[in-house]
Scaffold this motif. Sequence first.
Motif, PDB file in Angstrom:
ATOM      1  N   LYS A   1       0.664  -1.431  -0.174  1.00 51.83           N
ATOM      2  CA  LYS A   1       0.404   0.137   0.197  1.00 51.83           C
ATOM      3  C   LYS A   1       1.244   1.191  -0.710  1.00 51.83           C
ATOM      4  CE  LYS A   1      -3.912  -2.504   2.373  1.00 51.83           C
ATOM      5  NZ  LYS A   1      -4.405  -2.329   3.105  1.00 51.83           N
ATOM      6  N   ARG A  17       2.875  -1.680  -4.504  1.00 49.88           N
ATOM      7  CA  ARG A  17       1.530  -0.357  -4.417  1.00 49.88           C
ATOM      8  C   ARG A  17       0.522  -1.573  -4.819  1.00 49.88           C
ATOM      9  NH1 ARG A  17       2.678   5.177  -5.664  1.00 49.88           N
ATOM     10  NH2 ARG A  17       0.916   5.704  -6.666  1.00 49.88           N
ATOM     11  N   GLY A  38      -2.965  -6.841   3.363  1.00 51.64           N
ATOM     12  CA  GLY A  38      -2.563  -7.387   1.343  1.00 51.64           C
ATOM     13  C   GLY A  38      -2.119  -8.677   0.749  1.00 51.64           C
ATOM     14  N   GLY A  52     -10.385  -8.985   0.559  1.00 51.42           N
ATOM     15  CA  GLY A  52     -11.277  -8.614   2.131  1.00 51.42           C
ATOM     16  C   GLY A  52     -11.102  -7.364   1.939  1.00 51.42           C
ATOM     17  N   HIS A  53     -12.222  -6.427   2.747  1.00 45.87           N
ATOM     18  CA  HIS A  53     -12.269  -5.093   3.003  1.00 45.87           C
ATOM     19  C   HIS A  53     -11.557  -4.934   4.020  1.00 45.87           C
ATOM     20  CE1 HIS A  53     -16.302  -5.863   3.797  1.00 45.87           C
ATOM     21  NE2 HIS A  53     -15.437  -4.784   4.803  1.00 45.87           N
ATOM     22  N   ARG A  92     -10.657  -8.511   7.227  1.00 44.95           N
ATOM     23  CA  ARG A  92     -11.021  -9.804   8.363  1.00 44.95           C
ATOM     24  C   ARG A  92     -11.064 -11.019   8.073  1.00 44.95           C
ATOM     25  NH1 ARG A  92     -17.047  -9.531   6.091  1.00 44.95           N
ATOM     26  NH2 ARG A  92     -16.134  -9.506   4.520  1.00 44.95           N
TER      27      ARG A  92
HETATM   28  N1  GTP Z   1      -4.879   0.864  -1.092  1.00 46.86           N
HETATM   29  C1  GTP Z   1      -4.229   0.134  -1.757  1.00 46.86           C
HETATM   30  N2  GTP Z   1      -4.865  -1.142  -1.366  1.00 46.86           N
HETATM   31  C2  GTP Z   1      -4.804  -2.449  -1.237  1.00 46.86           C
HETATM   32  C3  GTP Z   1      -3.219  -2.975  -1.955  1.00 46.86           C
HETATM   33  N3  GTP Z   1      -3.672  -3.969  -1.479  1.00 46.86           N
HETATM   34  C4  GTP Z   1      -4.622  -3.882  -0.838  1.00 46.86           C
HETATM   35  N4  GTP Z   1      -5.345  -3.034  -0.926  1.00 46.86           N
HETATM   36  C5  GTP Z   1      -6.496  -3.272  -0.398  1.00 46.86           C
HETATM   37  O1  GTP Z   1      -6.356  -3.610   0.999  1.00 46.86           O
HETATM   38  C6  GTP Z   1      -8.001  -4.521   0.966  1.00 46.86           C
HETATM   39  C7  GTP Z   1      -7.308  -5.666   2.119  1.00 46.86           C
HETATM   40  O2  GTP Z   1      -6.530  -6.802   1.108  1.00 46.86           O
HETATM   41  P1  GTP Z   1      -6.440  -8.866   1.122  1.00 46.86           P
HETATM   42  O3  GTP Z   1      -6.012  -9.005  -0.114  1.00 46.86           O
HETATM   43  O4  GTP Z   1      -7.507  -9.330   1.674  1.00 46.86           O
HETATM   44  O5  GTP Z   1      -5.558  -8.371   2.516  1.00 46.86           O
HETATM   45  P2  GTP Z   1      -5.541  -9.450   3.253  1.00 46.86           P
HETATM   46  O6  GTP Z   1      -4.117  -9.661   3.928  1.00 46.86           O
HETATM   47  O7  GTP Z   1      -5.396 -10.800   1.843  1.00 46.86           O
HETATM   48  O8  GTP Z   1      -6.936  -9.632   3.787  1.00 46.86           O
HETATM   49  P3  GTP Z   1      -7.031 -11.284   5.196  1.00 46.86           P
HETATM   50  O9  GTP Z   1      -7.405 -12.294   3.919  1.00 46.86           O
HETATM   51  O10 GTP Z   1      -8.389 -10.558   5.770  1.00 46.86           O
HETATM   52  O11 GTP Z   1      -6.057 -11.352   5.506  1.00 46.86           O
HETATM   53  C8  GTP Z   1      -8.228  -4.839  -0.286  1.00 46.86           C
HETATM   54  O12 GTP Z   1      -9.454  -3.855  -0.385  1.00 46.86           O
HETATM   55  C9  GTP Z   1      -7.498  -4.257  -0.702  1.00 46.86           C
HETATM   56  O13 GTP Z   1      -7.680  -4.371  -2.063  1.00 46.86           O
HETATM   57  C10 GTP Z   1      -2.386  -1.160  -1.812  1.00 46.86           C
HETATM   58  O14 GTP Z   1      -1.723  -1.662  -2.491  1.00 46.86           O
HETATM   59  N5  GTP Z   1      -2.951  -0.698  -2.140  1.00 46.86           N
END
Ligand code: GTP
Length: 352
Positions: A161, A185, A214, A231-232, A241
Amino acid sequence: MRRDIGTDDPRVKVRAGKSSRPRTKVRPDWSREPLARVIGVDRGRYTLRLEESEVRVFAVRAKELRRGSVIMGDLVRATGDLSGRHDTLARIVAVEERASVLRRSLEDAPDAKGEKAIVANAEIMCIVVALADPPPRTGMIDRCLVAAYEAGLEPLLCLTKADLASPDGLLDAYSPFGLRTIVTRSDAPGEGLEDLRGALKDRFSVLVGHSGVGKSTLINALVPDANRAVGHVNEVTGRGRHTSTSSQAFELPEGGWIVDTPGVRSFGLGHVEVSDVLGVFPEVDEATRFCLPLCSHAAEEPSCAIDAWIRGDAPCAAADPAESARRSALAASVRRLLEAVATAEASAKAAR
Ligand SMILES: Nc1nc2c(ncn2[C@@H]2O[C@H](COP(=O)(O)OP(=O)(O)OP(=O)(O)O)[C@@H](O)[C@H]2O)c(=O)[nH]1
């Protein structure tokens, strides 16, 4: 000898009592059975990939293997139906010796004791940290680093991010460790993602990180057909989540595997000792030989030899100002890791 069952009736058959059954110490030799890698764990069911044919099969554990004795990443011997056809089941009969074991202590789960092995044979721990949303927490990075060092995994820090915040502060904070660091990103994957691809190629890696940082987004970018649910992040709690719930390894198109397992999202460090951390930093370890017994090596410890080492005082090797500055930054970082271990020890004691 025949057991006395209170009757001489020849029609009554007497089975030998348990204690008189012959026992054998000879175990079957499974070493010629096909070798397979555990690439999925979902409660009692395992997904294996046969090493030679690359066929994927579903399997259960043989009765003689204890619960928890087969974990993600294990190399196992399998028998039974290895065709991989729908509705067939193989049987895991033996687990090969592990090259590394990533463990989690369970002091944070009051009903459970001891520690739990979660991933075997991993080579890299990819610590995924969002630069914002949710905000980064250095405590969590430190705990992951300690767990990686203890398990003999190479840590890799992946800061996600970068479109939301600058990575500079965290890059500075972790530079003394000499860690490999990658910044990504999702709106402009380009260079960061390529670096990550290069770092993970042909290796068996495990992703760790809080929910919402992410991880699934990264897996989907690295493995086109992964279809990991994204997820969000909750606007109120600032957390995700834990969208991903089962433990799964994904094969990278360029070679290698990446594991996403819900169990490694938090680390208890009760099983880690101060010497595990010091062992990773030989020069600091060397300096602590001049400490008084029971020294905690904390910054406020008046006689800790680490401070003499920073200044370059005898008996430690001399240091010019630049070398002192380097030692000081490294010592501060190592002390942070030692603090993580001490805190874990204190909470483990309190839970006992
Ligand atoms: N702005 C931004 N948002 C991101 C980036 N990478 C992921 N996201 C957002 O962050 C949120 C969570 O991302 P996930 O990939 O589901 O995160 P995770 O770590 O797998 O989460 P869990 O499955 O809950 O463990 C989503 O809404 C993605 O779209 C990024 O580089 N920039």
